[in-house]
Design an enzyme around this catalytic site. Sequence first.
Site, PDB file in Angstrom:
ATOM      1  CG  ASP A   6      -0.114  -0.076   2.499  1.00 25.63           C
ATOM      2  OD1 ASP A   6       1.203   0.027   2.475  1.00 25.63           O
ATOM      3  OD2 ASP A   6      -0.883  -0.258   3.674  1.00 25.63           O
ATOM      4  CD  GLU A  17       0.134  -6.589   3.124  1.00 22.64           C
ATOM      5  OE1 GLU A  17       1.097  -7.379   3.817  1.00 22.64           O
ATOM      6  OE2 GLU A  17       0.057  -5.306   3.306  1.00 22.64           O
ATOM      7  CD  GLU A  68      -0.094   4.538   4.299  1.00 21.10           C
ATOM      8  OE1 GLU A  68      -1.165   5.128   4.714  1.00 21.10           O
ATOM      9  OE2 GLU A  68       0.917   4.876   4.750  1.00 21.10           O
ATOM     10  CG  HIS A  86       5.233   4.129  10.540  1.00 22.77           C
ATOM     11  ND1 HIS A  86       4.710   4.431   9.364  1.00 22.77           N
ATOM     12  CD2 HIS A  86       5.220   3.079  10.818  1.00 22.77           C
ATOM     13  CE1 HIS A  86       4.092   3.346   9.073  1.00 22.77           C
ATOM     14  NE2 HIS A  86       4.299   2.447   9.878  1.00 22.77           N
ATOM     15  NE  ARG A 127       2.094  11.339   4.471  1.00 21.69           N
ATOM     16  CZ  ARG A 127       3.137  10.769   4.168  1.00 21.69           C
ATOM     17  NH1 ARG A 127       3.374   9.302   4.383  1.00 21.69           N
ATOM     18  NH2 ARG A 127       3.760  11.562   3.328  1.00 21.69           N
ATOM     19  CG  HIS A 185       9.568   5.804  10.898  1.00 16.48           C
ATOM     20  ND1 HIS A 185       9.852   6.729   9.786  1.00 16.48           N
ATOM     21  CD2 HIS A 185       8.797   4.582  10.153  1.00 16.48           C
ATOM     22  CE1 HIS A 185       9.715   6.115   8.791  1.00 16.48           C
ATOM     23  NE2 HIS A 185       8.976   4.905   8.835  1.00 16.48           N
TER      24      HIS A 185
HETATM   25  C1  UD1 Z   1       6.318   4.856   4.423  1.00 22.37           C
HETATM   26  C2  UD1 Z   1       4.834   4.579   3.590  1.00 22.37           C
HETATM   27  C3  UD1 Z   1       4.093   3.783   4.577  1.00 22.37           C
HETATM   28  C4  UD1 Z   1       4.491   2.728   5.304  1.00 22.37           C
HETATM   29  C5  UD1 Z   1       6.201   3.198   5.799  1.00 22.37           C
HETATM   30  C6  UD1 Z   1       6.619   2.101   6.434  1.00 22.37           C
HETATM   31  C7  UD1 Z   1       3.907   6.125   2.014  1.00 22.37           C
HETATM   32  C8  UD1 Z   1       3.161   7.232   1.632  1.00 22.37           C
HETATM   33  N1  UD1 Z   1       4.258   5.870   3.215  1.00 22.37           N
HETATM   34  O1  UD1 Z   1       5.859   6.026   5.111  1.00 22.37           O
HETATM   35  O2  UD1 Z   1       2.966   3.316   3.939  1.00 22.37           O
HETATM   36  O3  UD1 Z   1       3.936   2.333   6.337  1.00 22.37           O
HETATM   37  O4  UD1 Z   1       6.778   3.833   4.790  1.00 22.37           O
HETATM   38  O5  UD1 Z   1       7.759   2.570   7.481  1.00 22.37           O
HETATM   39  O6  UD1 Z   1       4.200   5.426   1.127  1.00 22.37           O
HETATM   40  N2  UD1 Z   1      13.580   8.541   6.159  1.00 22.37           N
HETATM   41  C9  UD1 Z   1      14.706   8.369   6.299  1.00 22.37           C
HETATM   42  N3  UD1 Z   1      15.283   6.995   6.350  1.00 22.37           N
HETATM   43  C10 UD1 Z   1      14.619   6.013   5.694  1.00 22.37           C
HETATM   44  C11 UD1 Z   1      13.388   6.240   5.685  1.00 22.37           C
HETATM   45  C12 UD1 Z   1      12.699   7.408   5.878  1.00 22.37           C
HETATM   46  O7  UD1 Z   1      15.647   9.256   6.793  1.00 22.37           O
HETATM   47  O8  UD1 Z   1      15.341   5.056   5.499  1.00 22.37           O
HETATM   48  C13 UD1 Z   1      12.846   9.670   6.441  1.00 22.37           C
HETATM   49  C14 UD1 Z   1      13.076  10.765   5.535  1.00 22.37           C
HETATM   50  O9  UD1 Z   1      13.237  11.940   5.823  1.00 22.37           O
HETATM   51  C15 UD1 Z   1      11.689  10.457   4.567  1.00 22.37           C
HETATM   52  C16 UD1 Z   1      10.739  10.255   5.622  1.00 22.37           C
HETATM   53  O10 UD1 Z   1      11.437   9.590   6.677  1.00 22.37           O
HETATM   54  O11 UD1 Z   1      11.324  11.907   3.739  1.00 22.37           O
HETATM   55  C17 UD1 Z   1       9.294   9.965   5.224  1.00 22.37           C
HETATM   56  O12 UD1 Z   1       9.627   8.682   4.640  1.00 22.37           O
HETATM   57  P1  UD1 Z   1       8.304   8.258   3.573  1.00 22.37           P
HETATM   58  O13 UD1 Z   1       8.541   6.912   2.908  1.00 22.37           O
HETATM   59  O14 UD1 Z   1       7.741   9.404   2.850  1.00 22.37           O
HETATM   60  O15 UD1 Z   1       7.043   7.868   4.879  1.00 22.37           O
HETATM   61  P2  UD1 Z   1       6.948   6.758   5.839  1.00 22.37           P
HETATM   62  O16 UD1 Z   1       6.367   7.499   7.040  1.00 22.37           O
HETATM   63  O17 UD1 Z   1       8.238   6.196   6.280  1.00 22.37           O
HETATM   64  N1  UDP Z   2      10.910  -3.375  11.539  1.00 18.87           N
HETATM   65  C1  UDP Z   2      12.127  -3.373  11.693  1.00 18.87           C
HETATM   66  N2  UDP Z   2      13.061  -2.416  12.405  1.00 18.87           N
HETATM   67  C2  UDP Z   2      12.330  -1.767  13.478  1.00 18.87           C
HETATM   68  C3  UDP Z   2      11.052  -1.739  13.397  1.00 18.87           C
HETATM   69  C4  UDP Z   2      10.219  -2.646  12.470  1.00 18.87           C
HETATM   70  O1  UDP Z   2      12.736  -4.099  10.773  1.00 18.87           O
HETATM   71  O2  UDP Z   2      13.070  -1.085  14.078  1.00 18.87           O
HETATM   72  C5  UDP Z   2      10.312  -4.287  10.767  1.00 18.87           C
HETATM   73  C6  UDP Z   2       8.929  -5.057  11.503  1.00 18.87           C
HETATM   74  O3  UDP Z   2       9.359  -6.260  11.676  1.00 18.87           O
HETATM   75  C7  UDP Z   2       7.981  -5.299  10.326  1.00 18.87           C
HETATM   76  C8  UDP Z   2       8.364  -3.935   9.338  1.00 18.87           C
HETATM   77  O4  UDP Z   2       9.556  -3.530   9.824  1.00 18.87           O
HETATM   78  O5  UDP Z   2       8.395  -6.256   9.266  1.00 18.87           O
HETATM   79  C9  UDP Z   2       7.201  -2.968   9.590  1.00 18.87           C
HETATM   80  O6  UDP Z   2       7.679  -1.787   9.106  1.00 18.87           O
HETATM   81  P1  UDP Z   2       6.757  -0.522   9.515  1.00 18.87           P
HETATM   82  O7  UDP Z   2       6.322  -0.439  10.793  1.00 18.87           O
HETATM   83  O8  UDP Z   2       7.805   0.479   9.178  1.00 18.87           O
HETATM   84  O9  UDP Z   2       5.788  -0.171   8.171  1.00 18.87           O
HETATM   85  P2  UDP Z   2       4.446  -0.804   8.026  1.00 18.87           P
HETATM   86  O10 UDP Z   2       4.264  -2.394   8.179  1.00 18.87           O
HETATM   87  O11 UDP Z   2       3.459  -0.097   9.001  1.00 18.87           O
HETATM   88  O12 UDP Z   2       3.873  -0.492   6.705  1.00 18.87           O
END
Ligand code: UD1
Ligand code: UDP
Length: 378
Positions: free
Chosen positions: A99, A121, A135, A215, A217, A248
């Site tokens: 998603d 999924e 999502e 994490h 939104r 996160h």
């Molecule tokens: C994204 C997904 C969400 C998913 C989540 C898993 C969308 C809109 N959101 O949300 O569905 O549940 O990932 O964790 O697709 N950042 C870093 N390093 C990283 C990752 C993120 O610095 O490795 C920071 C960056 O500043 C980035 C911000 O996090 O701009 C947000 O990342 P983004 O992928 O846009 O949103 P998530 O909240 O991570």
């Molecule tokens: N996870 C990880 N390290 C962490 C937190 C979560 O590897 O510090 C793993 C967790 O086991 C799961 C996945 O990340 O498989 C979930 O990711 P997240 O919660 O970021 O995204 P979502 O599942 O909500 O899309």
Amino acid sequence: MQNKSSILFVIGTRPEAIKMAPLIHLFKKSSEFTVNVCVTAQHREMLDQVLEIFQIKPDFDLNIMKENQDLFDITIRILTGLKKIILSIKPSFIFVHGDTTTTLSSSIACFYSGIKLCHVEAGLRTFNKKSPFPEEMNRQLTSRLSDIHFCPTKRSKENLIRENIDKKNIFITGNTVVDALEIGLEKIKKNKTNRVKELEAKIEEFHNMILVTGHRRENHGTGIVNICKALIKISEELKNTMIIYPVHLNPKIMIPVNKLLKNNDRICLVEPLDYLTFIWLMNKSKLILTDSGGIQEEAPSLGKPVILLRENTERPEGIENGNIILVGDNIDEIANTTVELMTNSTKYNKVSQLKNPFGDGNASKRILKIIKKQIKKC
Ligand code: UD1
Ligand code: UDP
């Protein structure tokens, strides 16, 4: 000899990589396919640790992540980047997962290119366009664009049938998250990471441990502030319990969490953990507070109750089965539910013995088998 079918897997975030890893490996092992992996790198560090653990070397890396990126940035950069890749390798199937904005953007790119789209999924729904945002709509729109739908449960299949998606293209497979978890637990059993050793020493002093992640939104702003306040309340009531919170990297989470929770002796904030260390920690915990999708599906396999920090879930099977308790972002509701479960052993034992409704560890094998059959039909 028959030509090999070419498959392109597109993944962008930590959970997509974890849940696609077992599938990528299975397809790579099969002689019938040429497999390419493209990472959008919507996440960077959090994605790379998964790729390393599962030894996946991407063939293409769009490297799109920017600090504080928004949905427009991600969508535009993926569409532009994927166009070139799809035109150059012309895959027979593109696989997307779940998603995220990587999922939807890749699905649009696939549709524009006239290539068959496989959605892993598929069929999860809250039916609320605003929650989870974006999502829920990423899922619904991806379903409209997909040709083959791999659903984790019977209910997710029924959701798609109600949306007039042709039954013959929908398959119940279980969720690949359980396949990944089994592989991960095997790896961590053989070899403790250094991070595990450090955390083990910290936890030792305490009787119990609660694991927290957040994490979404919808929880940015008030939600995350309330969650932090609830954690402080829990730590005041449960003095022999340590709370570990891998935070996160999103600044919208990292900044308020660090501000509100640093300097608390019983709350330990750490950077996102590598997947193996994280699943080890889940296994060590007594229960988990989270708004994560993937963790809702993993925790029941480890017998860990989930207190869900959200207003709704696209995984109602966990609530109906009893593995997940939905509490939203109300401070007292979060704290009271947690303390009750931590102190009432009868209630706790009942929840922790329930089966996992999301999968049995064989989802990837089922998906491979289905695709092999589909190819024979073509
Ligand atoms: C994204 C997904 C969400 C998913 C989540 C898993 C969308 C809109 N959101 O949300 O569905 O549940 O990932 O964790 O697709 N950042 C870093 N390093 C990283 C990752 C993120 O610095 O490795 C920071 C960056 O500043 C980035 C911000 O996090 O701009 C947000 O990342 P983004 O992928 O846009 O949103 P998530 O909240 O991570
Ligand atoms: N996870 C990880 N390290 C962490 C937190 C979560 O590897 O510090 C793993 C967790 O086991 C799961 C996945 O990340 O498989 C979930 O990711 P997240 O919660 O970021 O995204 P979502 O599942 O909500 O899309």
